[in-house]
Design an enzyme around this catalytic site. Sequence first.
Site, PDB file in Angstrom:
ATOM      1  CG  ASP A  81     -24.531 102.316 -32.830  1.00 12.50           C
ATOM      2  OD1 ASP A  81     -23.595 102.105 -32.035  1.00 12.50           O
ATOM      3  OD2 ASP A  81     -24.613 101.797 -33.935  1.00 12.50           O
ATOM      4  CG  ASP A 284     -20.510  99.957 -30.513  1.00 17.63           C
ATOM      5  OD1 ASP A 284     -21.402 100.829 -30.490  1.00 17.63           O
ATOM      6  OD2 ASP A 284     -20.463  99.070 -31.370  1.00 17.63           O
TER       7      ASP A 284
END
Length: 431
Positions: A81, A284
């Site tokens: 992430d 992201d």
Amino acid sequence: MAFSPSSAPGLFPLLVAVIVILQLQSYETEAGGLALPLRTRKLQSLSIPQQPNKLRFHRNVSLTVTLAVGTPPQNVTMVLDTGSELSWLLCDNGSLSKFRPTASSSYTPIPCSSPTCKSQTRDLPNLSTCDSATHNCHVSLSYADASTAEGTLVSDLFLVGSQPARRTAFGCMSSAFSAAAGDTTAAGMLGMNRGALSFIAQTNTPRFSYCISDRDAGVLLLGTANLLHLNYTPLVQISLPLPYFDRVAYSVQLETIRVGAKTLPIPKSVLLPDHTGAGQTMVDSGTQFSFLLGQAYEILKDEFLRQTKGVLTPEPGYVFQGAFDMCFRATDVAAAAAVRRIPAVVLGFQGAEVAVDGERLLYHVEGERRGNNEGVWCFTFGNSDLVPMEAYVIGHHHQQNVWVEYDLQNNRVGFAPVRCDLASRKLGVML
């Protein structure tokens, strides 16, 4: 994750149905980087307590990495992430699917008096506290969809590929609650943003990149490859703390959106962060799809519907995952024909652009059937206002067959369209 929990927008990354697995084998590149192959497979779910009636929306695909933690090493699967800082693992001394602290001789809780607890936790969404019983540093994370995780800040040895093991601070979480509908054998999160406690910062990794294939495979590169010519866009830097701006995210400036040959008439002010920091654009890997603030989204929606009239049949009133309200109905054959005719959506940045086209623009919603053997297909840009969150987000579904590089040395993000299988081959990684 999805997004950094420090910026209010945030989703729980663990609970996914299809995930990309990073195998433990690795390959050294000529430039000294470490290349690791990615694979996709379905995983069986494991039971994590859930809070009912909290779901706004969830993702069913995440990028995950398998690495070894502890002494002797325990293999754990973590969500990769770029939108989160603190890495964490679900800890359970009796479960083989979670990290077992008592089985590691190198495991060390971090005390409240440690500088790591006192100062390095400053960018986390919630301030660290001191456990009065153990005098160890207590951390908690919360996300916009009401998901949470909390436990003790600890350190242990992390081993990735052939690199030497590095002592790394992370959260050893005793509890994690998800607002999502399903879960997997993923045991935690690998935080890759620019915060002091991110995995990238703690391992002094100045540059990393990945390529996600549309063939359910890909490659992650830690270090430099000098493989492609990339177009770079600078990271947006705001030094003052603002309530809706994540200062440690990979934030870039979205300047234009184009549908086919038409540049959308979106006021520049709509694409810029405002005085509160709302409206930043984040790259992201922890979010599946992409999101635009409401005003920009509505302009995109109107133009896409106009250009696809007669090509796609709208399904009015249907909203996928609470944020995707532009959906269509079609048979599999008709949908396959349509993706060859629909216009690309091009996101323009200073010095670079990302084009999203074909199958990446339509997502087949499983289980939704209509008459005449039709299914439901939804546009893969969502409305941030419906989530809600105060940001533009470029998710990993729109990064397929794009080499994405995060260059922390030069404060920039690079993009290059490429077939990931061919690029991986040049690194010696066969997909």
